[in-house]
Design a protein around this motif. Sequence first.
Motif, mmCIF file in Angstrom:
data_model
loop_
_atom_site.group_PDB
_atom_site.id
_atom_site.type_symbol
_atom_site.label_atom_id
_atom_site.label_comp_id
_atom_site.label_asym_id
_atom_site.label_seq_id
_atom_site.Cartn_x
_atom_site.Cartn_y
_atom_site.Cartn_z
ATOM 1 N N LEU A 12 19.221 -20.339 20.474
ATOM 2 C CA LEU A 12 18.069 -21.199 20.195
ATOM 3 C C LEU A 12 16.834 -20.732 20.959
ATOM 4 C CD1 LEU A 12 16.958 -23.727 18.777
ATOM 5 C CD2 LEU A 12 17.606 -25.006 20.822
ATOM 6 N N MET A 13 16.993 -20.395 22.241
ATOM 7 C CA MET A 13 15.854 -19.907 23.022
ATOM 8 C C MET A 13 15.329 -18.592 22.460
ATOM 9 S SD MET A 13 16.608 -20.858 27.007
ATOM 10 C CE MET A 13 18.213 -20.099 27.099
ATOM 11 N N ALA A 14 16.244 -17.697 22.060
ATOM 12 C CA ALA A 14 15.829 -16.427 21.483
ATOM 13 C C ALA A 14 15.092 -16.646 20.167
ATOM 14 C CB ALA A 14 17.041 -15.521 21.267
ATOM 15 N N PHE A 15 15.589 -17.562 19.353
ATOM 16 C CA PHE A 15 14.955 -17.857 18.065
ATOM 17 C C PHE A 15 13.561 -18.450 18.260
ATOM 18 C CE2 PHE A 15 14.246 -20.849 14.511
ATOM 19 C CZ PHE A 15 14.135 -19.920 13.492
ATOM 20 N N ALA A 16 13.432 -19.408 19.179
ATOM 21 C CA ALA A 16 12.129 -20.021 19.439
ATOM 22 C C ALA A 16 11.140 -18.985 19.972
ATOM 23 C CB ALA A 16 12.278 -21.178 20.429
ATOM 24 N N GLY A 17 11.584 -18.136 20.873
ATOM 25 C CA GLY A 17 10.715 -17.092 21.399
ATOM 26 C C GLY A 17 10.282 -16.119 20.318
ATOM 27 N N PHE A 18 11.214 -15.744 19.441
ATOM 28 C CA PHE A 18 10.880 -14.846 18.337
ATOM 29 C C PHE A 18 9.854 -15.490 17.412
ATOM 30 C CE2 PHE A 18 11.601 -13.628 13.914
ATOM 31 C CZ PHE A 18 11.286 -12.283 13.984
ATOM 32 N N MET A 19 10.033 -16.775 17.104
ATOM 33 C CA MET A 19 9.108 -17.456 16.202
ATOM 34 C C MET A 19 7.701 -17.527 16.807
ATOM 35 S SD MET A 19 10.755 -17.921 13.491
ATOM 36 C CE MET A 19 9.642 -18.944 12.576
ATOM 37 N N VAL A 20 7.596 -17.758 18.102
ATOM 38 C CA VAL A 20 6.285 -17.788 18.755
ATOM 39 C C VAL A 20 5.637 -16.408 18.690
ATOM 40 C CG1 VAL A 20 5.120 -18.045 20.979
ATOM 41 C CG2 VAL A 20 6.794 -19.747 20.253
ATOM 42 N N LEU A 21 6.395 -15.371 19.005
ATOM 43 C CA LEU A 21 5.840 -14.020 18.942
ATOM 44 C C LEU A 21 5.454 -13.635 17.516
ATOM 45 C CD1 LEU A 21 8.222 -12.161 21.418
ATOM 46 C CD2 LEU A 21 5.836 -12.838 21.802
ATOM 47 N N LEU A 22 6.284 -14.011 16.547
ATOM 48 C CA LEU A 22 5.970 -13.743 15.151
ATOM 49 C C LEU A 22 4.675 -14.436 14.735
ATOM 50 C CD1 LEU A 22 6.776 -12.587 12.362
ATOM 51 C CD2 LEU A 22 8.022 -14.742 11.996
#
Length: 76
Positions: A12-22
């Motif tokens: 979940l943390m990795a997904f949220a971080g990826f979405m912010v960077l995207l």
Amino acid sequence: MAQKKMTAERVLMAFAGFMVLLSVVLTWYVHPYWLWLTVFVGANLFQSAFTGFCPAMMVIKKLGFKTERQAAQGSL
């Protein structure tokens, strides 16, 4: 050295971080309205901290990732 398996919380943390960077990349290269994706991710993280409800976590669990609690109990 033992390799640590990915738990649902880490995914979940990795997904949220990826979405912010995207959303930052899309805001820079496509259109400034993509910044709303960052707002959505941040608002969802904020509300889930208080309510415990996170739609992404439900999907992650359905994909077969175990929670930290389940990992600690040895069910990984």
